[in-house]
Design a protein around this motif. Structure first.
Motif, PDB file in Angstrom:
ATOM      1  N   ARG A  81       0.801  -1.208   0.000  1.00  0.00           N
ATOM      2  CA  ARG A  81       0.000   0.000   0.000  1.00  0.00           C
ATOM      3  C   ARG A  81       0.842   1.268   0.000  1.00  0.00           C
ATOM      4  NH1 ARG A  81      -4.046  -3.271   0.624  1.00  0.00           N
ATOM      5  NH2 ARG A  81      -3.574  -4.781   2.202  1.00  0.00           N
ATOM      6  N   GLY A  82       2.122   1.149   0.362  1.00  0.00           N
ATOM      7  CA  GLY A  82       2.957   2.336   0.302  1.00  0.00           C
ATOM      8  C   GLY A  82       3.404   2.679  -1.108  1.00  0.00           C
ATOM      9  N   MET A  83       3.279   1.734  -2.046  1.00  0.00           N
ATOM     10  CA  MET A  83       3.699   1.961  -3.429  1.00  0.00           C
ATOM     11  C   MET A  83       2.559   1.518  -4.329  1.00  0.00           C
ATOM     12  SD  MET A  83       7.210   0.681  -5.206  1.00  0.00           S
ATOM     13  CE  MET A  83       6.626  -0.831  -5.936  1.00  0.00           C
ATOM     14  N   ALA A  84       1.475   2.254  -4.296  1.00  0.00           N
ATOM     15  CA  ALA A  84       0.239   1.823  -4.937  1.00  0.00           C
ATOM     16  C   ALA A  84       0.329   1.877  -6.450  1.00  0.00           C
ATOM     17  CB  ALA A  84      -0.914   2.713  -4.481  1.00  0.00           C
ATOM     18  N   ILE A  85      -0.311   0.883  -7.114  1.00  0.00           N
ATOM     19  CA  ILE A  85      -0.507   0.965  -8.549  1.00  0.00           C
ATOM     20  C   ILE A  85      -1.372   2.186  -8.819  1.00  0.00           C
ATOM     21  CG2 ILE A  85      -1.519  -0.195 -10.549  1.00  0.00           C
ATOM     22  CD1 ILE A  85      -1.053  -2.835  -9.146  1.00  0.00           C
ATOM     23  N   GLY A  86      -0.928   3.059  -9.660  1.00  0.00           N
ATOM     24  CA  GLY A  86      -1.731   4.233  -9.966  1.00  0.00           C
ATOM     25  C   GLY A  86      -1.464   5.385  -9.007  1.00  0.00           C
ATOM     26  N   GLY A  87      -0.720   5.116  -7.920  1.00  0.00           N
ATOM     27  CA  GLY A  87      -0.273   6.213  -7.082  1.00  0.00           C
ATOM     28  C   GLY A  87      -1.032   6.420  -5.802  1.00  0.00           C
ATOM     29  N   GLY A  88      -0.516   5.859  -4.721  1.00  0.00           N
ATOM     30  CA  GLY A  88      -1.009   6.157  -3.384  1.00  0.00           C
ATOM     31  C   GLY A  88      -2.455   5.793  -3.144  1.00  0.00           C
ATOM     32  N   VAL A  89      -3.057   6.460  -2.165  1.00  0.00           N
ATOM     33  CA  VAL A  89      -4.415   6.144  -1.745  1.00  0.00           C
ATOM     34  C   VAL A  89      -5.406   6.384  -2.871  1.00  0.00           C
ATOM     35  CG1 VAL A  89      -6.265   6.755  -0.147  1.00  0.00           C
ATOM     36  CG2 VAL A  89      -3.922   6.580   0.677  1.00  0.00           C
ATOM     37  N   GLY A  90      -5.187   7.423  -3.666  1.00  0.00           N
ATOM     38  CA  GLY A  90      -6.086   7.677  -4.789  1.00  0.00           C
ATOM     39  C   GLY A  90      -6.116   6.510  -5.747  1.00  0.00           C
ATOM     40  N   GLY A  91      -4.939   5.956  -6.020  1.00  0.00           N
ATOM     41  CA  GLY A  91      -4.880   4.781  -6.878  1.00  0.00           C
ATOM     42  C   GLY A  91      -5.585   3.606  -6.262  1.00  0.00           C
ATOM     43  N   LEU A  92      -5.445   3.457  -4.956  1.00  0.00           N
ATOM     44  CA  LEU A  92      -6.118   2.367  -4.254  1.00  0.00           C
ATOM     45  C   LEU A  92      -7.624   2.470  -4.427  1.00  0.00           C
ATOM     46  CD1 LEU A  92      -6.233   0.012  -2.236  1.00  0.00           C
ATOM     47  CD2 LEU A  92      -6.173   1.700  -0.407  1.00  0.00           C
ATOM     48  N   ILE A  93      -8.178   3.668  -4.242  1.00  0.00           N
ATOM     49  CA  ILE A  93      -9.619   3.841  -4.357  1.00  0.00           C
ATOM     50  C   ILE A  93     -10.084   3.541  -5.772  1.00  0.00           C
ATOM     51  CG2 ILE A  93     -11.493   5.539  -4.280  1.00  0.00           C
ATOM     52  CD1 ILE A  93     -10.062   6.840  -1.937  1.00  0.00           C
ATOM     53  N   VAL A  94      -9.339   4.045  -6.780  1.00  0.00           N
ATOM     54  CA  VAL A  94      -9.728   3.796  -8.160  1.00  0.00           C
ATOM     55  C   VAL A  94      -9.731   2.304  -8.459  1.00  0.00           C
ATOM     56  CG1 VAL A  94      -9.021   4.083 -10.557  1.00  0.00           C
ATOM     57  CG2 VAL A  94      -8.994   6.038  -9.027  1.00  0.00           C
ATOM     58  N   PHE A 131      -5.376  -6.046   3.996  1.00  0.00           N
ATOM     59  CA  PHE A 131      -6.491  -5.297   3.449  1.00  0.00           C
ATOM     60  C   PHE A 131      -7.641  -5.155   4.434  1.00  0.00           C
ATOM     61  CE2 PHE A 131     -10.497  -4.800   1.263  1.00  0.00           C
ATOM     62  CZ  PHE A 131     -10.248  -3.652   0.556  1.00  0.00           C
ATOM     63  N   PHE A 132      -7.775  -6.111   5.348  1.00  0.00           N
ATOM     64  CA  PHE A 132      -8.872  -6.022   6.309  1.00  0.00           C
ATOM     65  C   PHE A 132      -8.752  -4.757   7.171  1.00  0.00           C
ATOM     66  CE2 PHE A 132      -8.796 -10.838   5.921  1.00  0.00           C
ATOM     67  CZ  PHE A 132      -9.811 -10.848   4.977  1.00  0.00           C
ATOM     68  N   ASP A 133      -7.531  -4.322   7.413  1.00  0.00           N
ATOM     69  CA  ASP A 133      -7.343  -3.063   8.139  1.00  0.00           C
ATOM     70  C   ASP A 133      -7.811  -1.882   7.292  1.00  0.00           C
ATOM     71  OD1 ASP A 133      -6.248  -4.309  10.372  1.00  0.00           O
ATOM     72  OD2 ASP A 133      -4.215  -4.222   9.566  1.00  0.00           O
ATOM     73  N   VAL A 134      -7.531  -1.936   5.976  1.00  0.00           N
ATOM     74  CA  VAL A 134      -7.994  -0.885   5.075  1.00  0.00           C
ATOM     75  C   VAL A 134      -9.517  -0.865   5.024  1.00  0.00           C
ATOM     76  CG1 VAL A 134      -7.985  -0.081   2.669  1.00  0.00           C
ATOM     77  CG2 VAL A 134      -5.896  -1.011   3.685  1.00  0.00           C
ATOM     78  N   LEU A 135     -10.117  -2.038   4.997  1.00  0.00           N
ATOM     79  CA  LEU A 135     -11.580  -2.139   4.968  1.00  0.00           C
ATOM     80  C   LEU A 135     -12.195  -1.415   6.161  1.00  0.00           C
ATOM     81  CD1 LEU A 135     -13.960  -3.531   3.436  1.00  0.00           C
ATOM     82  CD2 LEU A 135     -13.703  -5.443   5.028  1.00  0.00           C
ATOM     83  N   SER A 161     -15.829  -0.201   7.512  1.00  0.00           N
ATOM     84  CA  SER A 161     -16.430  -1.456   7.939  1.00  0.00           C
ATOM     85  C   SER A 161     -16.195  -1.661   9.432  1.00  0.00           C
ATOM     86  CB  SER A 161     -15.818  -2.631   7.164  1.00  0.00           C
ATOM     87  OG  SER A 161     -16.253  -3.874   7.673  1.00  0.00           O
ATOM     88  N   SER A 162     -17.043  -2.459  10.065  1.00  0.00           N
ATOM     89  CA  SER A 162     -16.916  -2.691  11.499  1.00  0.00           C
ATOM     90  C   SER A 162     -15.650  -3.451  11.853  1.00  0.00           C
ATOM     91  CB  SER A 162     -18.127  -3.485  12.000  1.00  0.00           C
ATOM     92  OG  SER A 162     -18.142  -4.778  11.416  1.00  0.00           O
ATOM     93  N   GLY A 163     -15.139  -4.264  10.938  1.00  0.00           N
ATOM     94  CA  GLY A 163     -13.904  -4.982  11.185  1.00  0.00           C
ATOM     95  C   GLY A 163     -14.066  -6.259  11.975  1.00  0.00           C
ATOM     96  N   GLY A 164     -15.292  -6.692  12.268  1.00  0.00           N
ATOM     97  CA  GLY A 164     -15.511  -7.936  12.995  1.00  0.00           C
ATOM     98  C   GLY A 164     -15.147  -9.152  12.171  1.00  0.00           C
ATOM     99  N   PRO A 165     -15.017 -10.330  12.813  1.00  0.00           N
ATOM    100  CA  PRO A 165     -14.616 -11.543  12.084  1.00  0.00           C
ATOM    101  C   PRO A 165     -15.502 -11.859  10.898  1.00  0.00           C
ATOM    102  CG  PRO A 165     -14.482 -11.915  14.449  1.00  0.00           C
ATOM    103  CD  PRO A 165     -15.137 -10.575  14.265  1.00  0.00           C
ATOM    104  N   LEU A 166     -16.824 -11.728  11.040  1.00  0.00           N
ATOM    105  CA  LEU A 166     -17.692 -12.099   9.934  1.00  0.00           C
ATOM    106  C   LEU A 166     -17.591 -11.106   8.777  1.00  0.00           C
ATOM    107  CD1 LEU A 166     -19.478 -14.647   9.697  1.00  0.00           C
ATOM    108  CD2 LEU A 166     -21.439 -13.125   9.772  1.00  0.00           C
TER     109      LEU A 166
END
Length: 295
Positions: free
Chosen positions: A24-37, A144-148, A154-159
């Motif tokens: 996630r520090g070297m995103a395809i498309g560039g950083g957090v913006g790339g992640l969202i896209v 990715f679950f941390d990003v979620l 997201s609530s981040g619970g097991p389910l």
């Protein structure tokens, strides 16, 4: 705890790798913006090859040693170690789909960090969880679950995490049944086949949840999951809501454009998970014939 402690985890279809330079520090498309896209198009998606295979990637270190799956033996391990939870969820989905669908075969599961090579092309962690039909493998970077939770609310619970896994296995079932390719054909947008494919995978995840706490694992005489509480279901619905196209678009651009939807709205994703969970019937998940996707 979510998994029955006496459940036994089978790691025979799991492989791992780690140590790549991506992430996630070297995103395809560039950083957090790339992640969202990328997540708009790919998160909980079917085939990242059309995007990621065109991106340059330094593959040095991709095949470095990954997570040690020997740590994953029982449901107790799944409750304490997120990687084991992913594997155990895959085990439970395989068992349930295997009982519901004649001729079902298990997919492979790959845990990775940073970067990974797939039959759909190279990918980094920024793509999020995905299923590649070319090698019939579901890919997960558990970070990715941390990003979620932190970026998508997201609530981040097991389910919530298990819903993500079950959704990707739902794409494998679609692949086996010949439905997965429909995502690339026909109309697109809010009523298109891409959205219908994703919502069907959400429904399949709901079918898994319907049976996971009542189906016993062969050879153990224990159910895969302990009885699900309202909080557990709320966690799954929270994850479904957090990755709706409308919610992601609103957060990323400040507006909603249904014509570019690929996965469905938050309400639709919650609805189709609920259809599967309440009915436990794969036939109820025929989103391609649904007159309305809104329920």
């Amino acid at each position: 705890m979510t998994f029955s402690e006496g459940m036994r985890i089978d790691t025979s279809t799991t492989s791992t790798s780690g140590g790549g330079r991506g992430g996630r520090g070297m995103a395809i498309g560039g950083g957090v913006g790339g992640l969202i896209v990328l997540l708009i198009a790919l998160f909980l998606g079917v085939d990242p090859g059309g995007v990621v295979s065109q991106q340059p990637m330094d593959t040095e270190g991709v095949e470095a040693a990954g997570f040690d799956v020997s740590q994953c033996r029982t449901g107790a391990d799944a409750n304490n170690i997120v990687e084991c939870r992913v594997i155990a969820t895959g085990n439970s989905v395989d068992a349930i789909f295997g009982q519901l669908v004649q001729g079902y075969t298990r997919p492979n599961l790959r845990l990775f960090t940073g970067e990974v090579q797939t039959a759909c092309g190279p990918a980094t962690s920024d793509v999020g969880p995905f299923y590649c039909p070319g090698d019939q493998t579901a890919y997960f970077d558990t970070g990715f679950f941390d990003v979620l939770k932190t970026q998508f609310g997201s609530s981040g619970g097991p389910l919530a995490q298990e819903y993500v896994v079950a959704h990707e296995y739902g794409h494998h079932l679609q692949n086996l049944l010949g439905n997965l390719a429909k995502a690339q054909r026909g109309p697109q947008g809010a009523e298109g086949n891409s959205v219908r494919t994703e919502l069907q995978a959400d429904c399949y995840a709901g079918v898994w949840a319907h049976y996971a706490a009542i189906a016993k694992q062969p050879g153990t005489d224990v159910t895969f999951l302990e009885p699900l509480s309202d909080k557990d279901i709320a966690d799954a619905l929270s994850a479904a809501q957090s990755v709706g196209d409308d919610r992601i678009q609103k957060a990323a651009t400040g507006r909603v454009n249904p014509e570019s939807w690929t996965h469905g709205s938050s309400a639709q994703r919650q609805h189709w998970f609920t259809v599967g969970y309440q009915n436990g019937d794969l036939k109820k998940c025929d989103t391609y014939r649904a007159a309305s996707l809104d329920g």
